[in-house]
Write a protein that holds these residues in place. Structure first.
Motif, PDB file in Angstrom:
ATOM      1  N   SER A 115     -12.952   8.330  -6.996  1.00 47.05           N
ATOM      2  CA  SER A 115     -13.897   7.797  -6.012  1.00 47.05           C
ATOM      3  C   SER A 115     -14.397   6.424  -6.423  1.00 47.05           C
ATOM      4  O   SER A 115     -14.516   5.509  -5.585  1.00 47.05           O
ATOM      5  CB  SER A 115     -15.075   8.762  -5.839  1.00 47.05           C
ATOM      6  N   PHE A 118     -11.604   3.878  -5.720  1.00 47.07           N
ATOM      7  CA  PHE A 118     -11.382   3.660  -4.293  1.00 47.07           C
ATOM      8  C   PHE A 118     -12.544   2.892  -3.657  1.00 47.07           C
ATOM      9  O   PHE A 118     -12.338   2.109  -2.728  1.00 47.07           O
ATOM     10  CB  PHE A 118     -11.170   4.992  -3.579  1.00 47.07           C
ATOM     11  N   ASN A 122     -12.204  -0.672  -1.664  1.00 49.10           N
ATOM     12  CA  ASN A 122     -12.728  -0.921  -0.313  1.00 49.10           C
ATOM     13  C   ASN A 122     -13.759  -2.038  -0.290  1.00 49.10           C
ATOM     14  O   ASN A 122     -13.978  -2.661   0.752  1.00 49.10           O
ATOM     15  CB  ASN A 122     -13.332   0.360   0.262  1.00 49.10           C
ATOM     16  N   ARG A 129      -3.680   1.582   4.210  1.00 48.09           N
ATOM     17  CA  ARG A 129      -3.458   3.009   4.394  1.00 48.09           C
ATOM     18  C   ARG A 129      -4.802   3.709   4.567  1.00 48.09           C
ATOM     19  O   ARG A 129      -5.768   3.407   3.865  1.00 48.09           O
ATOM     20  CB  ARG A 129      -2.720   3.617   3.203  1.00 48.09           C
ATOM     21  N   ALA A 130      -4.829   4.685   5.493  1.00 48.44           N
ATOM     22  CA  ALA A 130      -6.091   5.375   5.794  1.00 48.44           C
ATOM     23  C   ALA A 130      -6.616   6.161   4.600  1.00 48.44           C
ATOM     24  O   ALA A 130      -7.827   6.243   4.381  1.00 48.44           O
ATOM     25  CB  ALA A 130      -5.911   6.298   6.994  1.00 48.44           C
ATOM     26  N   ILE A 131      -5.695   6.738   3.797  1.00 46.64           N
ATOM     27  CA  ILE A 131      -6.124   7.563   2.673  1.00 46.64           C
ATOM     28  C   ILE A 131      -6.813   6.721   1.608  1.00 46.64           C
ATOM     29  O   ILE A 131      -7.593   7.223   0.794  1.00 46.64           O
ATOM     30  CB  ILE A 131      -4.922   8.324   2.062  1.00 46.64           C
ATOM     31  N   LYS A 132      -6.543   5.409   1.597  1.00 45.04           N
ATOM     32  CA  LYS A 132      -7.194   4.524   0.642  1.00 45.04           C
ATOM     33  C   LYS A 132      -8.491   3.934   1.185  1.00 45.04           C
ATOM     34  O   LYS A 132      -9.211   3.258   0.466  1.00 45.04           O
ATOM     35  CB  LYS A 132      -6.246   3.387   0.239  1.00 45.04           C
ATOM     36  N   ALA A 135     -11.888   7.131   4.727  1.00 47.42           N
ATOM     37  CA  ALA A 135     -11.534   8.557   4.813  1.00 47.42           C
ATOM     38  C   ALA A 135     -11.169   9.110   3.443  1.00 47.42           C
ATOM     39  O   ALA A 135     -11.567  10.222   3.072  1.00 47.42           O
ATOM     40  CB  ALA A 135     -10.372   8.754   5.789  1.00 47.42           C
ATOM     41  N   GLY A 136     -10.418   8.329   2.666  1.00 51.16           N
ATOM     42  CA  GLY A 136     -10.059   8.766   1.319  1.00 51.16           C
ATOM     43  C   GLY A 136     -11.266   8.842   0.402  1.00 51.16           C
ATOM     44  O   GLY A 136     -11.405   9.781  -0.387  1.00 51.16           O
ATOM     45  N   LEU A 139     -13.089  11.919   1.105  1.00 50.92           N
ATOM     46  CA  LEU A 139     -12.368  13.080   0.578  1.00 50.92           C
ATOM     47  C   LEU A 139     -12.638  13.264  -0.906  1.00 50.92           C
ATOM     48  O   LEU A 139     -12.956  14.373  -1.354  1.00 50.92           O
ATOM     49  CB  LEU A 139     -10.870  12.917   0.822  1.00 50.92           C
ATOM     50  N   TRP A 140     -12.537  12.170  -1.693  1.00 48.10           N
ATOM     51  CA  TRP A 140     -12.728  12.297  -3.139  1.00 48.10           C
ATOM     52  C   TRP A 140     -14.167  12.661  -3.482  1.00 48.10           C
ATOM     53  O   TRP A 140     -14.411  13.436  -4.404  1.00 48.10           O
ATOM     54  CB  TRP A 140     -12.335  10.988  -3.832  1.00 48.10           C
TER      55      TRP A 140
END
Length: 232
Positions: A115, A118, A122, A129-132, A135-136, A139-140
């Motif tokens: 986290s 990431f 950001n 990429r959305a996961i990065k 949203a990512g 998630l973390w």
């Protein structure tokens, strides 16, 4: 490039993730998860100790995930001793549950660091990429907070349902039996609770960063162009 507002929020979120990582590591390495008072029941019963005399048979205990200590009071003065949970004492405890608590916290440490990374990513740029992206990060933080909650809940279950304090107090006590008069969660336990709260705050910050605030438009005065202005 992210705007100044989003940069600030993600920078703050990265700081909170790092603080959460530090809190978990500090909690795991300090033997102050639980403290309590213990009564040497065998010694008190031998002399039929009454209320004023029970003070001579009341000791203390403290412990964490890996080590701890206690003061034995069995009528002959206090005797201090220290102990380690691994490798011997864990066999007398609920081994699976105790190891699970440590594993949950280790996984939470990993996700806290992910986290942290990431959030910095950001804050610097907008990932493709959305996961990065946000949203990512959500998630973390959710996974890190969730594993901390699992660890805290498991520790409470070990204390309240499996009588962890009493088992530790009576480890290798062949003559005397100890009963728990009082026990309370100490600051290391609450550090983990604070760490889980920090990840919840991060989720709130990420949600705020996704709000599109209306931009304030300033009206520009229309220029009145006359024939004389055109000539000049």
């Amino acid at each position: 490039m992210p705007g100044c507002f989003k940069k600030t929020l993600f920078a703050l979120a990265s700081l909170i993730s790092f603080v959460s990582f530090v809190l978990i590591v500090a909690a795991m390495g300090t033997p102050k998860w639980m403290t309590g008072t213990i009564l040497c029941k065998t010694g008190a019963d031998l002399v039929n100790a009454t209320d004023p005399e029970l003070v001579k048979f009341i000791g203390e205990i403290y412990y964490g995930l890996f080590r701890g200590g206690k003061i034995r009071q069995c009528g002959l003065g206090g005797r201090r001793s220290k102990f380690t949970i691994f490798p011997h004492m864990v066999k007398k405890l609920n081994t699976g549950l105790h190891v699970m608590i440590i594993m949950f916290l280790c996984v939470a440490i990993l996700f806290s660091l992910v986290s942290f990374g990431f959030c910095i990513l950001n804050a610097i740029k907008v990932p493709y990429r959305a996961i990065k992206g946000p949203a990512g990060v959500c998630l973390w933080n959710f996974l890190a907070g969730g594993f901390i909650v699992l660890a805290v809940t498991s520790f409470m279950a070990a204390v309240k349902l499996h009588h962890l304090t009493e088992r530790i107090a009576n480890f290798r006590e062949n003559v005397f039996q100890f009963v728990i008069l009082e026990e309370q969660f100490e600051y290391c336990f609450w550090l983990c609770v604070a760490s889980a709260t920090a990840h919840a705050v991060n989720l709130l910050l990420i949600a705020i960063s996704e709000i599109n605030f209306p931009k304030i438009k300033t009206k520009t005065e229309e220029a009145n162009v006359t024939a004389e202005d055109i000539m000049y």
